[in-house]
Motif scaffolding. Structure first.
Motif, PDB file in Angstrom:
ATOM      1  N   SER A  13     -51.147 -23.534 -40.523  1.00  0.00           N
ATOM      2  CA  SER A  13     -51.199 -24.263 -39.562  1.00  0.00           C
ATOM      3  C   SER A  13     -52.549 -24.152 -38.331  1.00  0.00           C
ATOM      4  O   SER A  13     -53.106 -23.017 -38.621  1.00  0.00           O
ATOM      5  CB  SER A  13     -49.780 -24.171 -38.548  1.00  0.00           C
ATOM      6  N   VAL A  14     -52.884 -24.951 -37.597  1.00  0.00           N
ATOM      7  CA  VAL A  14     -53.878 -24.780 -36.696  1.00  0.00           C
ATOM      8  C   VAL A  14     -53.472 -23.495 -36.040  1.00  0.00           C
ATOM      9  O   VAL A  14     -54.691 -22.725 -35.767  1.00  0.00           O
ATOM     10  CB  VAL A  14     -54.050 -26.107 -35.950  1.00  0.00           C
ATOM     11  N   ARG A 134     -64.825 -33.032 -25.818  1.00  0.00           N
ATOM     12  CA  ARG A 134     -64.127 -33.318 -27.430  1.00  0.00           C
ATOM     13  C   ARG A 134     -62.715 -32.857 -27.079  1.00  0.00           C
ATOM     14  O   ARG A 134     -62.492 -31.575 -26.752  1.00  0.00           O
ATOM     15  CB  ARG A 134     -64.782 -32.344 -28.288  1.00  0.00           C
ATOM     16  N   ARG A 135     -61.751 -33.597 -27.168  1.00  0.00           N
ATOM     17  CA  ARG A 135     -60.250 -33.290 -27.118  1.00  0.00           C
ATOM     18  C   ARG A 135     -60.154 -32.095 -27.765  1.00  0.00           C
ATOM     19  O   ARG A 135     -60.109 -32.142 -29.209  1.00  0.00           O
ATOM     20  CB  ARG A 135     -59.539 -34.288 -27.329  1.00  0.00           C
ATOM     21  N   ASP A 187     -52.707 -32.481 -32.781  1.00  0.00           N
ATOM     22  CA  ASP A 187     -52.265 -33.709 -33.336  1.00  0.00           C
ATOM     23  C   ASP A 187     -52.854 -34.792 -34.053  1.00  0.00           C
ATOM     24  O   ASP A 187     -52.580 -35.735 -34.745  1.00  0.00           O
ATOM     25  CB  ASP A 187     -51.431 -34.601 -32.310  1.00  0.00           C
ATOM     26  N   THR A 188     -54.263 -34.613 -34.284  1.00  0.00           N
ATOM     27  CA  THR A 188     -55.007 -35.288 -35.076  1.00  0.00           C
ATOM     28  C   THR A 188     -56.244 -34.460 -35.686  1.00  0.00           C
ATOM     29  O   THR A 188     -56.534 -33.266 -35.121  1.00  0.00           O
ATOM     30  CB  THR A 188     -55.991 -36.447 -34.341  1.00  0.00           C
ATOM     31  N   PRO A 189     -56.740 -34.822 -36.831  1.00  0.00           N
ATOM     32  CA  PRO A 189     -57.774 -34.041 -37.513  1.00  0.00           C
ATOM     33  C   PRO A 189     -59.008 -33.743 -36.512  1.00  0.00           C
ATOM     34  O   PRO A 189     -59.466 -32.725 -36.839  1.00  0.00           O
ATOM     35  CB  PRO A 189     -58.157 -35.107 -38.894  1.00  0.00           C
ATOM     36  N   ARG A 193     -60.097 -29.937 -35.567  1.00  0.00           N
ATOM     37  CA  ARG A 193     -61.604 -29.500 -35.800  1.00  0.00           C
ATOM     38  C   ARG A 193     -62.227 -29.088 -34.235  1.00  0.00           C
ATOM     39  O   ARG A 193     -63.018 -28.003 -34.442  1.00  0.00           O
ATOM     40  CB  ARG A 193     -62.368 -30.556 -36.345  1.00  0.00           C
ATOM     41  N   ALA A 194     -61.979 -29.656 -33.425  1.00  0.00           N
ATOM     42  CA  ALA A 194     -62.528 -29.384 -31.988  1.00  0.00           C
ATOM     43  C   ALA A 194     -61.830 -28.054 -31.525  1.00  0.00           C
ATOM     44  O   ALA A 194     -62.624 -27.228 -30.897  1.00  0.00           O
ATOM     45  CB  ALA A 194     -62.234 -30.538 -31.072  1.00  0.00           C
ATOM     46  N   LEU A 195     -60.594 -27.795 -31.667  1.00  0.00           N
ATOM     47  CA  LEU A 195     -60.080 -26.562 -31.395  1.00  0.00           C
ATOM     48  C   LEU A 195     -60.637 -25.491 -32.215  1.00  0.00           C
ATOM     49  O   LEU A 195     -60.797 -24.474 -31.489  1.00  0.00           O
ATOM     50  CB  LEU A 195     -58.176 -26.574 -31.858  1.00  0.00           C
ATOM     51  N   ALA A 196     -60.760 -25.622 -33.475  1.00  0.00           N
ATOM     52  CA  ALA A 196     -61.378 -24.579 -34.144  1.00  0.00           C
ATOM     53  C   ALA A 196     -62.694 -24.259 -33.816  1.00  0.00           C
ATOM     54  O   ALA A 196     -63.086 -23.209 -33.660  1.00  0.00           O
ATOM     55  CB  ALA A 196     -61.256 -24.817 -35.562  1.00  0.00           C
TER      56      ALA A 196
END
Length: 223
Positions: A13-14, A134-135, A187-189, A193-196
């Motif tokens: 998971s993320v 970036r969300r 909740d979206t790809p 990516r932005a979280l990472a």
């Protein structure tokens, strides 16, 4: 016969990826942080004071990265978590500011201009992360800061003990709340990516800070 190598492979998971990233790339893995925690030589007081001063230069100003991220966040679980994290980090920030006064002046070290230039670059990077449109990016950086603060807090506690002042009880959100906030916001790809990215960049700045502290300690030993 072709073999499907994806069969049986567990999806990460993320939030699990975030925790693994902090564990592998966070401050706890940096050799200089561990040296600061374990050192008892005649240079340890100066090295600890240097670390406190530079940490305060990076994270001691108001508003903090977490504050800015919270102010810019959209309504939802992520913003709710950021609000709690901002309140907790404000207590940590005030402790850091008080500790900076208690440990005495910044140790004299060659390369002061280079140090200030590096700190300016890091502060600018944190400001960009916190204000990112970036969300997920700002949340990722704030979550990484909170997760990575625990080994840094151990360093601050050691410096406080050496300076003869009490450390307040930790006030940051726990790991379970971080996981819940990340899972709710990814909740979206694109948001994943932005979280990472936000988390990776925050940890990169912390590694850079401890690289700088290590170089300054070596420069003082040769001075």
């Amino acid at each position: 016969m072709a073999i499907n190598r994806s069969v049986g492979r567990q999806t990460v998971s993320v939030a699990e990826a975030h925790l693994a990233r902090v564990g592998a790339e966070g401050s706890a893995r940096h050799r200089h942080l561990n040296a600061l925690l374990e050192s008892s030589g005649h240079n340890s007081a100066r090295d600890l004071a240097d670390a406190v001063h530079l940490l305060c230069s990076l994270h001691g100003s108001h508003p903090s990265l977490v504050d800015v991220a919270c102010r810019n966040a959209e309504q939802g679980p992520g913003r709710d978590w950021l609000a709690r994290a901002a309140e907790g980090f404000e207590r940590e920030r005030l402790f850091l500011v008080r500790l900076t006064s208690a440990v005495g002046p910044l140790p004299s070290t060659p390369g002061a201009a280079e140090t200030e230039a590096s700190l300016n670059s890091q502060r600018n990077a944190l400001e960009i992360l916190a204000a990112s449109e970036r969300r997920g990016c700002a949340l990722g950086s704030a979550a990484a800061l909170v997760s990575d603060w625990w080994p840094i807090r151990r360093l601050l506690d050691r410096a406080a003990s050496r300076a003869g002042i009490d450390s307040p009880a930790p006030a940051l959100p726990d790991e379970a709340s971080i996981v819940a906030a990340i899972e709710a916001a990814s909740d979206t790809p694109a948001s994943e990516r932005a979280l990472a990215f936000g988390g990776e960049q925050l940890l990169l700045q912390h590694r850079g800070l401890f690289d700088l502290l290590e170089a300054r300690a070596e420069a003082r030993s040769d001075y």
